[in-house]
Design a protein around this motif. Structure first.
Motif, mmCIF file in Angstrom:
data_model
loop_
_atom_site.group_PDB
_atom_site.id
_atom_site.type_symbol
_atom_site.label_atom_id
_atom_site.label_comp_id
_atom_site.label_asym_id
_atom_site.label_seq_id
_atom_site.Cartn_x
_atom_site.Cartn_y
_atom_site.Cartn_z
ATOM 1 N N THR A 1708 27.721 73.343 -24.686
ATOM 2 C CA THR A 1708 26.882 73.604 -23.507
ATOM 3 C C THR A 1708 26.689 75.084 -23.286
ATOM 4 N N ALA A 1709 27.766 75.848 -23.401
ATOM 5 C CA ALA A 1709 27.662 77.295 -23.242
ATOM 6 C C ALA A 1709 26.839 77.909 -24.351
ATOM 7 N N ASP A 1710 26.966 77.396 -25.570
ATOM 8 C CA ASP A 1710 26.202 77.946 -26.692
ATOM 9 C C ASP A 1710 24.704 77.767 -26.485
ATOM 10 N N LEU A 1711 24.302 76.595 -26.054
ATOM 11 C CA LEU A 1711 22.867 76.303 -25.933
ATOM 12 C C LEU A 1711 22.256 76.924 -24.693
ATOM 13 N N ASN A 1712 22.976 76.947 -23.582
ATOM 14 C CA ASN A 1712 22.405 77.394 -22.316
ATOM 15 C C ASN A 1712 22.615 78.869 -22.038
ATOM 16 N N PHE A 1713 23.617 79.482 -22.661
ATOM 17 C CA PHE A 1713 23.941 80.866 -22.328
ATOM 18 C C PHE A 1713 24.005 81.768 -23.564
ATOM 19 N N HIS A 1714 24.814 81.409 -24.539
ATOM 20 C CA HIS A 1714 25.043 82.318 -25.658
ATOM 21 C C HIS A 1714 23.765 82.548 -26.456
ATOM 22 N N PHE A 1715 23.065 81.486 -26.812
ATOM 23 C CA PHE A 1715 21.847 81.661 -27.592
ATOM 24 C C PHE A 1715 20.745 82.385 -26.803
ATOM 25 N N PRO A 1716 20.414 81.978 -25.553
ATOM 26 C CA PRO A 1716 19.362 82.711 -24.831
ATOM 27 C C PRO A 1716 19.709 84.175 -24.564
ATOM 28 N N GLN A 1717 21.005 84.506 -24.471
ATOM 29 C CA GLN A 1717 21.376 85.890 -24.205
ATOM 30 C C GLN A 1717 21.416 86.731 -25.474
ATOM 31 N N GLU A 1718 21.785 86.139 -26.598
ATOM 32 C CA GLU A 1718 21.896 86.903 -27.835
ATOM 33 C C GLU A 1718 20.572 87.056 -28.559
ATOM 34 N N LEU A 1719 19.670 86.090 -28.394
ATOM 35 C CA LEU A 1719 18.394 86.160 -29.110
ATOM 36 C C LEU A 1719 17.589 87.418 -28.747
#
Length: 1919
Positions: A1708-1719
């Motif tokens: 959940t954190a990867d899809l909702n936070f980590h990916f949108p913030q790192e991209l």
């Protein structure tokens, strides 16, 4: 060590290998290895002290304690003991707990300041070169580090040192960085212990060093740094070269300093100047002055003779011209000197030697004033205003870094002042260490053996204390113009020759004297003493500064030039000397130090050669002796440095008290004095440790009990829930089984019954079938017989009918042909008769006032009024021939108007055909307007008979409808075209209403209508048509006026019209022009008047039964009618009387203004028509009644008025118009009427009569007649009519009001946009459809011209808006003229002007109208009710009140402080605030804001709750004020808003324990209030947490305004989604983060944070944080006060700290936070990525972007910005990316194998391998490090801070958090320090994101500190 000789003798060998025979004794064990606190030395001797220092020096331990005194040895090398780890190690540690360190002293200062709430100071003393300056810097950096705020002001304080060192320090033979000035730094701390500013003082800069240096010494550092580090182009501009080229820098033959890089230092100085807010312009001006000083030193002079006097000339050189150019001054001011005589100014040439002295004085003056100016500017940068509340005085820590004791080969005036300052510091040390301590023991009766010490007080007496001291003699000689250094020396020798501390010169011709200082004897050379002491500049130099165009030069000498001007004007003025100024500043310093708790640091230097690891015994022993270190150790060892008063000791350590008994015979190592407890250092440490442990144990007990209580409550709650659950489950189970059993029985019954019914059904069915068979046969046979008979009969009748019909048709055709011929002949005759009889529809008499009287007014109905017929007075007839003659010469003839304004070929004469276009040109030439004009023309032609009526079938006379009056509305069927409704025969009345209706609705075609009528009247040969036209014109003239363009032409046309119409129409036109247009069509009475050309006569009834006959015309208004009535009845107090119209049960007011009476009559007739009755018989009546009272109404002023009002009230009581909820109101009024009618006569028969006269039938039916008679009979007392009127006025203001229907256009929110505005003598009310007032405004709350309330302006839209404004303005102005009270709206305190009255906001002022001041000039005389003072007051500063608001009520009744009040408070409600004037003023202001708050929408929360959140003392006051306004308050809306205020208050802060139970009782006693329980819950919740810091946010205010106690706020996430989360007033940031993480099912909330816009500076409370951010945004915008706005913001929830982030661990954190913030970081190109990884990642991103849609492949070139980093897109063209298909190949490999979410996870797993994964990047500009590019990228990660080259992605440096010493941020800068505090590397960056970098670093560091296990057993508790 000891060596035994061959002979057996002992030989002592020292550390240098020298031997000496001596008698020896064993060394004490403490002296073998040394101790860190010399109090513990066993051998207390000079040798033992020296040995201990030597041992520790060899061990590398440079710090040693003497109790709380620190001895610091200068190591002359860098030691690794000043890192950030050392700062953390010594922070919050007790003194002595760790090895000695200067950080321990600094932490003790900081801890004592916070614990004892007292200012601290640290006196750092020692010889020159002992390390005082470095010690000061270390303490400063330690305090900045432990403050923990990383604020910009901390960095500014630290960066002030490099600047001051550059301008005030120099290399001497003893010190490479010797301070040539003294400074005292005072650092200010707020209540939380954070640095919030500082202040510096400087003492005695050595200005002589600017011009002269001793051998192997340098000038001030700044000169060498400037020449080494300044860019070459700048140096060329200033004509600068190497240091060797300037005499001022090369005199000491030392141009460099070992270990000091001047070029690098110059860069640090420039960075520091930027941080200290020096602009580039300021720096350039400073360097210009420094360059001018250097060039000035190279100016030489040539000796000459002028007028037999020594003179000099400037030798030719470029330096002189460059100096003059840089200083922008004249070139001939150094070779002569001017001085003032008694009469004139005399100029004297100077010799070359004196010219050189003048030059040097010039240079020293410039440098000295420049140094002072820079000090002032630095102070302005580092001194910040106090942020805490005013009641708290912020504390400070002072650091004294002053020049050390100096003894050179040649000592001058500067050395004397320096050593005098050191004598003062030594005396301060002696006084605190020896004198005060031993005096304290004697005072408290402690047995104490006196310890002898060296007291230097006699030296101070010699230098500056006793009369004729050395400095006084120097000052005295300096004031004599002819005083010389020799005369000064002679006076000193003569005066002090017998003093043992003073030593005269060794020879008679010597110029020296000596002083035995505490540190040794120093001989001073007197040469130049007086000149240095005078420190004055010649008049020529000062004049030179005045005439200079150099702004910086004039700025630094501004004070001197002003002082010099005053001295020239007054030659007798005392000129201050340098020694006098120094003594004054030194006295101020000593006074400031005496108010602080001191800490002492004694700096020693081990050798004079500045070499590391070299220990000079003789030098160190000398320093030990004169510093009194041995005596200090003794008194510290035997004394009691820790002292507590009994109260303080008991208060702090009572937790350790286990018994109250103490054996007096027990010997303790501590003492008890008369008022204090005396302890040693180890006692204090022991007690503090025990206290902390005991508090820890008590805390554990409290936690254990609370946890047990909580768990017990949870257990009881769960057990109760389990019982409920079991009970309900068992009940459910039994009910389920019962239902099953019941259902089984029902099914069984159904089966049995169905079988029985089936059997019965089959039996009856068989019988029915048999019966049907027989019946159907019978019916079929019978029907067949009937059909045969019917067919035969039908055939016979049909044949006969056809034959008769044919015969009848033949006869009808012949008869119809004859009738048509006759109808065609008679049609013309019928039309002529109809046109002739225009008014034939009117009856013989109009009976408008003859119908039944309106309901409730039957008793006022008189005999039927016969309308009088009054003949019109006609003017003298003129001869027709004269009119025609004048008409031809008239300039306003209609023909001229037609020629000027008619369009096309239209003429002004009569025609009988339709028009193709309107006569006049119209701006709106639309089809609708043209159609309307042509339609009117068509109707006018038909009305005048110029066109025949349409040919239609006429109805029979019996069916012909009676003509009815038509109402005209602006609808499509009226405004557009010739409709089918008009293309029919119409009555003249219908045509008339159509014409007038168009004119009323469309004002733009009125002239068109008049022109059409005039055109048809011009040259009209048909008398009948002309007569009809004049009738139409006369009717129109009474309804609407023409425009100004047509008026004169129309008047001329009427003037020359027929005599029977001329005067009549002229009068109607004049009246219409005077009184305005009508809004309704003509009524029947008016048409009858037009037919007869006579006025209308009407009767107006008075409320006393009289009737007055008046005449009306079409333009008559209610104002004219009222004026006529007032004159006839001789009414004096006429205001408020109005004309009323009544019909049936309705009655309404026409007012006394411009309302047309006949418009109202027309409305009555239309209403009658709508009821299905004939409008000409509408029974309307006119009445003259009292409508509204003025606020200042006086019944005794007019008896006629009082009589009418009295009768109106009695009539209203009887008719039921005036109703009251209280029965007593009727009884009291009836009793008053009883007395008026019958006096004191009393009988039941009379009482019954009075009841029938005054009481309505409804009330009589509800109450028995007997009961009413008894009540009225008992209330029969002596009363008057005036009292009756006044009683009704007070009780029923709503029945004497004016009503206006309004729509809210703008202003503060109200429950409804459409409402009724009620105006009466009490104020302005907003009323809804239920006649409930939802807003009440008294006249003091309403502004003039518009409805302006104290916090908002209401803009209303209404038809009668002007009348409303005029009425309200009249009341307000009348109140102000009659009022004697006002309230102050602002503060005015002017002690200097006694004529002005002093007052504060909210004070009640009594206006004295004695004529002394004129209000027209803006001033009045008033008396302050609070202070009882009288004076002048400006009208702009007050708000005039109704006189009733200022007084205290009749009879001086005692005010109920606990009840609702409308008056401002003069003093707080609570007595506890009355002693504080500031809090009193704030409390009164808050109540002033609460007053309108409970009556207007909530918009004053900032003013109400702001002071209470800042001052805890005001919180109870706010609670009391709100509850006061809610007590005895019967106004519903006011109570509702009061509860809203209390709801907000309960969520901000709780009441004190003293008020708590009363506040709880207040809430519990009101259970019916919806918000009471909610307020109680909020209050209980606030009791366990800290109160809010800021007033409520606008979101909270809006929520409670909408009666919602639940607040939901939208939180946005990085994946462009958002959710609503409930927040409360007490929601904290961390709690909200946990709730969000829980709702999103995240594994943990650690590392996540809330972001508001771009800031993460969040406070504890959610709404407080929003408040801070939105307020910052508002400050930059001009927001209208009356329109409160919410600054836009966005709340984001994102990951902030990237630790323990492993892709795949929390999907959940990867899809909702980590990916949108790192991209976005990846696409912006912050990472260093290989080509292969880039292509692989592009394939993954393509999979994420297009999913399975292959049609998007053609868009790949356009999608590159979403697939490839920005800096990598140029590697290949867009077509290459498309052709190579590597990205597509990767996409094809993934297609069908992984989903979009799996692609995102794969992306994260790839970039997580990079070192920059999870970093936050900031692009900044740096100027401090030359090896870095100017633009760099800072990346902050969990490891630390990396510096990256943005072009190459190369990591230039990586700094771990453990190596980062400090950081700070400002508005445009960010500063980072790495490494040691002494010589760490600094990085200064220009960026607006500094606050984000600082916050991120603080968050990471706090995270690591929380993760580190707590190894310390105890922690100091901050009090």
């Amino acid at each position: 060590y000891v060596k035994v000789s061959a002979s057996g003798q002992f030989c002592l060998i020292d550390d240098e290998g020298k031997g000496e025979k001596a008698s020896l004794k064993p060394m004490h064990p403490t002296s073998v290895e040394g101790v860190d606190d010399m109090i513990r030395l066993g051998d207390l001797s000079e040798a033992g002290l020296l040995r201990n220092l030597l041992v520790r020096h060899k061990q590398g331990s440079i710090y040693t304690y003497v109790g709380s005194v620190l001895v610091a040895m200068n190591p002359y090398q860098m030691l690794p003991i000043y890192t950030a780890e050392q700062v953390d190690l010594y922070h919050r540690r007790k003194l002595g707990e760790l090895p000695p360190h200067i950080f321990a002293i600094a932490d003790s200062c900081y801890y004592n300041m916070r614990r004892k709430n007292r200012n601290q100071c640290c006196i750092i003393s020692g010889e020159s070169g002992a390390g005082k300056t470095e010690s000061t810097k270390l303490i400063l950096q330690f305090l900045a580090a432990v403050s923990g705020q990383h604020s910009w002001v901390e960095q500014q304080i630290i960066q002030a040192n490099p600047v001051l060192e550059a301008f005030g320090n120099a290399k001497t033979i003893r010190n490479d960085n010797s301070s040539r000035f003294g400074k005292y730094v005072e650092i200010f701390f707020n209540k939380e212990g954070a640095i919030e500013g500082a202040h510096m003082e400087q003492y005695l800069l050595e200005k002589s060093r600017v011009c002269h240096q001793a051998p192997q010494e340098r000038n001030y550092h700044i000169f060498y740094c400037m020449l080494s580090g300044m860019p070459s182009d700048h140096k060329k501009t200033l004509s600068l070269g190497d240091a060797s080229q300037f005499k001022y820098l090369s005199e000491g033959n030392c141009l460099t300093c070992d270990g000091r890089d001047d070029t690098e230092e110059f860069g640090r100085i420039r960075s520091a100047l930027k941080i200290l807010t020096f602009s580039d312009r300021d720096c350039w001006e400073i360097f210009k002055l420094l360059a001018a000083i250097l060039h000035m030193g190279n100016i030489d002079f040539q000796s000459t003779i002028m007028n037999n006097m020594d003179s000099s000339d400037v030798m030719s050189s470029s330096h002189f011209s460059v100096t003059a150019k840089l200083l922008e001054v004249q070139r001939n001011s150094l070779t002569h000197r001017s001085f003032m005589t008694n009469r004139e100014i005399v100029t004297k040439p100077l010799s070359s030697e004196k010219a050189i002295h003048t030059r040097d004085a010039f240079a020293k003056a410039i440098y000295g004033r420049l140094f002072v100016w820079m000090f002032t500017k630095i102070n302005s940068a580092i001194h910040k205003p106090q942020t805490d509340k005013p009641t708290y005085t912020r504390k400070s820590i002072g650091l004294l870094d002053i020049f050390g004791f100096e003894n050179f080969r040649q000592n001058s005036f500067e050395q004397l002042c320096i050593n005098y300052a050191n004598e003062h510091l030594q005396q301060f040390f002696v006084r605190h260490i020896f004198k005060l301590e031993q005096d304290e023991y004697s005072k408290e009766g402690i047995s104490w053996k006196h310890i002898a010490f060296n007291d230097n007080q006699k030296i101070l007496d010699l230098l500056a204390v006793k009369p004729l001291n050395i400095l006084a003699l120097i000052d005295e000689e300096s004031t004599f113009p002819k005083g010389t250094d020799a005369t000064m020396l002679n006076k000193m020798n003569k005066e002090h020759n017998g003093n043992k501390l003073y030593m005269s010169s060794k020879s008679n011709h010597g110029m020296q004297f000596g002083v035995k200082h505490f540190a040794g004897t120093v001989y001073y050379d007197c040469e130049g003493f007086l000149e240095k002491n005078r420190d004055s500049l010649s008049m020529d130099i000062m004049e030179l500064f005045k005439k200079s165009s150099n702004k910086m030069l004039k700025l630094i000498f501004e004070k001197d030039t002003n002082t010099n001007s005053q001295v020239i004007g007054d030659s007798r003025r005392q000129i201050s000397t340098l020694s006098g100024q120094f003594r004054h500043s030194l006295d101020s310093l000593m006074k400031a130090l005496s108010l602080c708790q001191p800490f002492f640091i004694r700096c020693f230097k081990p050798n004079d050669k500045k070499m590391p690891m070299v220990f000079n015994r003789e030098l160190c022993m000398q320093q030990l002796r004169y510093s009194g270190m041995l005596e200090t150790i003794k008194i510290r060892k035997l004394g009691y440095p820790i002292r507590h008063t009994f109260r303080d000791f008991l208060q702090r350590y009572r937790v350790l008290l286990k018994t109250v008994h103490c054996d007096p015979n027990t010997v303790w190592d501590w003492k008890i004095g008369k008022a204090k407890v005396f302890l040693r250092d180890h006692h204090d440490s022991f007690l503090e440790l025990e206290r902390e442990q005991e508090l820890y144990r008590k805390a554990l007990i409290i936690q254990r009990v609370m946890l047990a209580h909580k768990d017990r409550a949870n257990f009881v709650k769960k057990r109760r829930a389990a019982l409920v659950l079991q009970k309900n489950w068992r009940g459910h189970r039994d009910r389920r089984d019962f239902c099953k059993l019941k259902q089984g029985f029902a099914r069984l019954q159904a089966k049995v019954r169905s079988r029985q019914l089936h059997t019965e059904y089959m039996r009856r069915r068989a019988a029915a079938i048999t019966l049907q068979t027989q019946t159907r046969g019978y019916l079929a046979r019978k029907d067949l017989k009937h059909k045969k008979d019917a067919v035969i009969l039908l055939q016979a009748q049909t044949r006969g009918l056809l034959a008769r019909k044919t015969l009848k048709k033949m006869k009808t055709d012949v008869s119809l042909l004859r009738k048509n011929e006759e109808a065609a002949k008679s049609q013309v005759k019928d039309d002529e008769e109809m046109v002739e009889n225009i008014f034939g529809f009117l009856p013989s008499a109009i009976v408008g006032q003859e119908g039944p009287a309106p309901e409730g007014f039957e008793d006022l109905e008189a005999e039927p009024v016969k309308l009088e017929e009054v003949e019109l007075v006609e003017k003298m007839e003129r001869e027709k021939e004269e009119k025609e003659k004048d008409k031809e010469s008239d300039e306003f003839s209609f023909s001229k108007f037609a020629s000027l304004y008619f369009q096309g070929s239209s003429s002004h004469s009569h025609i009988q055909q339709r028009l193709r276009q309107p006569l006049l040109y119209h701006e709106d030439e639309g089809d609708a307007l043209a159609s309307a004009c042509l339609t009117v023309w068509w109707i006018i032609l038909r009305f005048m008979g110029d066109l025949p009526e349409p040919k239609q079938e006429r109805a029979s006379p019996e069916e012909e409808p009676q003509p009815k009056m038509q109402t005209v509305q602006e609808e499509e069927d009226v405004l557009f075209g010739e409709r089918a409704t008009y293309d029919r025969p119409m009555t003249p009345l219908e045509k008339l209403h159509i014409i007038v209706g168009y004119a009323i609705v469309r004002q733009d075609i009125r002239d068109e209508i008049y022109c059409q009528i005039l055109k048809q009247l011009t040259a009209n040969k048909n008398p009948k048509s002309t007569n009809r036209g004049w009738i139409l014109l006369s009717i129109c003239l009474g309804i609407f006026p023409p425009t100004d363009r047509l008026t004169k032409y129309l008047q001329s046309f009427i003037h020359y019209g027929p005599s029977e119409y001329s005067s009549y129409c002229s009068e109607r036109l004049r009246r219409t022009l005077a009184n305005g247009e009508r809004s309704e069509p003509p009524c029947w009475v008016e048409l009858q008047s037009v037919e007869n050309k006579k006025p209308i006569t009407v009767a107006v009834s008075l409320m006393d039964g009289r009737s007055i006959t008046l005449t009306l015309d079409s333009a008559r208004t209610s104002a004219e009618m009222c004026n006529s009535i007032i004159q006839k009845i001789n009414l004096q107090d006429s205001y408020g009387f109005s004309l009323y119209v009544a019909m049936y049960e309705k009655i309404w007011s026409l007012g006394s203004g411009g309302q047309h009476v006949l418009d109202t009559v027309s409305i009555c007739e239309q209403d009658e028509k709508r009821q299905g009755r004939e409008e000409q018989h509408a029974p309307w009546r006119l009445y003259f009644r009292k409508e509204i009272f003025t606020p200042w109404h006086d019944c005794s002023s007019d008896q006629v008025s009082t009589e009418l009002i009295y009768r109106q009230i009695i009539h209203g009581l009887k008719s039921g118009d005036y109703q009251s909820d209280k029965e007593d109101d009727y009884v009291q009024l009836a009793a008053k009427h009883y007395y008026v009618q019958h006096g004191s006569e009393s009988s039941m028969e009379t009482t019954e009569k009075i009841v029938r006269e005054c009481v309505s039938l409804t009330l009589i039916e509800n109450k028995s007649m007997v009961k009413l008679m008894q009540m009225i009979h008992s209330a029969h007392t002596q009363v008057l009519k005036a009292e009756t009127v006044e009683y009704a006025r007070e009780k029923w203001p709503i029945y004497f009001s004016k009503f206006y229907e309004k729509n809210l256009y703008s202003g503060p929110s109200v429950p409804q946009d459409q409402f009724v505005v009620v105006v009466n003598w009490k104020g302005v009310f907003f009323q809804d459809v239920t006649e409930a007032a939802f807003l009440q405004l008294s006249y003091p709350e309403v502004g003039i011209v518009c409805l302006t309330t104290p916090k908002g302006m209401y803009e209303l839209k209404a038809v009668k808006g002007r009348e409303l404004v005029e009425l309200v303005n009249m009341f307000i102005s009348g109140l102000k003229k009659r009022s004697v009270y006002a309230v102050a709206t602002q503060d005015l305190i002017r002690q200097e002007d006694p004529t002005l009255l002093n007052y504060r906001r909210g004070d009640v002022l009594f206006m004295i109208k004695d004529g002394e001041y004129s209000s027209e000039e803006g001033w009045i005389k008033a008396r302050n009710e609070r202070t009882n003072q009288t004076g002048a007051v400006s009208l702009d500063a007050i708000r005039i009140l109704d006189s009733k608001e200022g007084g205290r009520g009749k009879g001086g009744a005692k005010e109920k402080l606990w009840a609702n009040s409308k008056e401002p408070l003069k003093q707080p409600l609570l007595r506890s605030l009355q002693g504080n004037s500031e809090l009193c003023h704030l409390a009164c202001d808050c109540f002033t804001d609460i007053l309108p708050h409970v009556r207007t929408p909530i918009d004053l929360t900032n003013q109400i709750f702001g002071p209470a959140t800042a001052h805890v003392e005001l919180r109870d006051e706010i609670y009391c004020q709100i509850m006061k306004q809610m007590s005895n308050n019967s106004h519903g809306l006011s109570m509702e808003r009061g509860w809203q205020l209390l709801w907000l208050c309960c969520g901000l802060f709780p009441p004190s324990q003293l008020l708590l139970r009363f506040a709880q009782r207040f809430l519990e006693s009101r259970p019916r209030e919806p918000l009471a329980s909610n307020c109680l819950q909020r209050m209980q919740a606030m009791l366990s947490i800290e109160g809010r810091k800021l007033p409520p946010h606008q979101v909270e205010v809006d929520a409670i305004q909408n009666n919602s106690t639940q607040i939901f706020h939208k939180v946005h996430f990085p994946n462009d989604t958002s959710e609503l989360f409930e927040v409360t007033s007490t929601t904290r940031i961390k709690d909200l983060c946990r709730n969000i993480a829980k709702d999103l099912q995240l594994s943990s909330s650690d590392g996540y944070s809330l972001f508001v816009k771009t800031s993460t500076k969040v406070s504890d409370y959610f709404f407080d944080n929003l408040r801070q951010l939105t307020d910052v945004i508002k400050k930059g915008k001009k927001v209208k006060e009356a329109a409160p706005t919410i600054a836009p913001y966005l709340v984001l929830f994102m990951r902030k700290l990237w630790f323990n982030v492993i892709p795949g661990k929390d999907l959940t954190a990867d899809l909702n936070f980590h990916f949108p913030q790192e991209l976005p970081k990846y696409l912006r190109g912050y990472h260093s990525v290989s080509k292969e990884d880039m292509i692989s990642l592009a394939g993954l991103l393509l999979r994420i972007q297009v999913d399975t849609d292959k049609s998007q492949f053609v868009m790949i070139p356009r999608m590159l910005k979403d697939l490839v980093p920005a800096d990598q897109q140029k590697l290949m063209t867009a077509d290459d990316w498309k052709k190579k298909n590597k990205v597509l190949l990767i996409w094809n490999n993934m297609w069908g194998r992984i989903t979009v979410d799996e692609a995102k996870l794969q992306f994260l797993k790839m970039i997580s391998q990079w070192p920059t994964f999870g970093c936050v990047f900031f692009e900044v500009k740096q100027t401090s490090e030359k090896s870095y590019p100017s633009v760099i990228t800072l990346s902050v990660s969990k490891q630390g801070v990396s510096i990256i080259n943005p072009k190459t992605k190369e990591v230039l440096a990586m700094h771990l958090f453990s190596k980062i010493t400090s950081w700070s941020s400002g508005n445009t800068y960010f500063h980072l320090t790495i490494g040691s505090l002494v010589q760490g590397n600094t990085l200064l960056c220009e960026t607006s994101m500094g606050y984000r970098i600082s916050d991120l670093l603080s968050s990471y560091k706090d995270m690591y500190l929380n993760e580190i296990p707590k190894v310390r057993k105890s922690r100091r508790i901050n009090i």
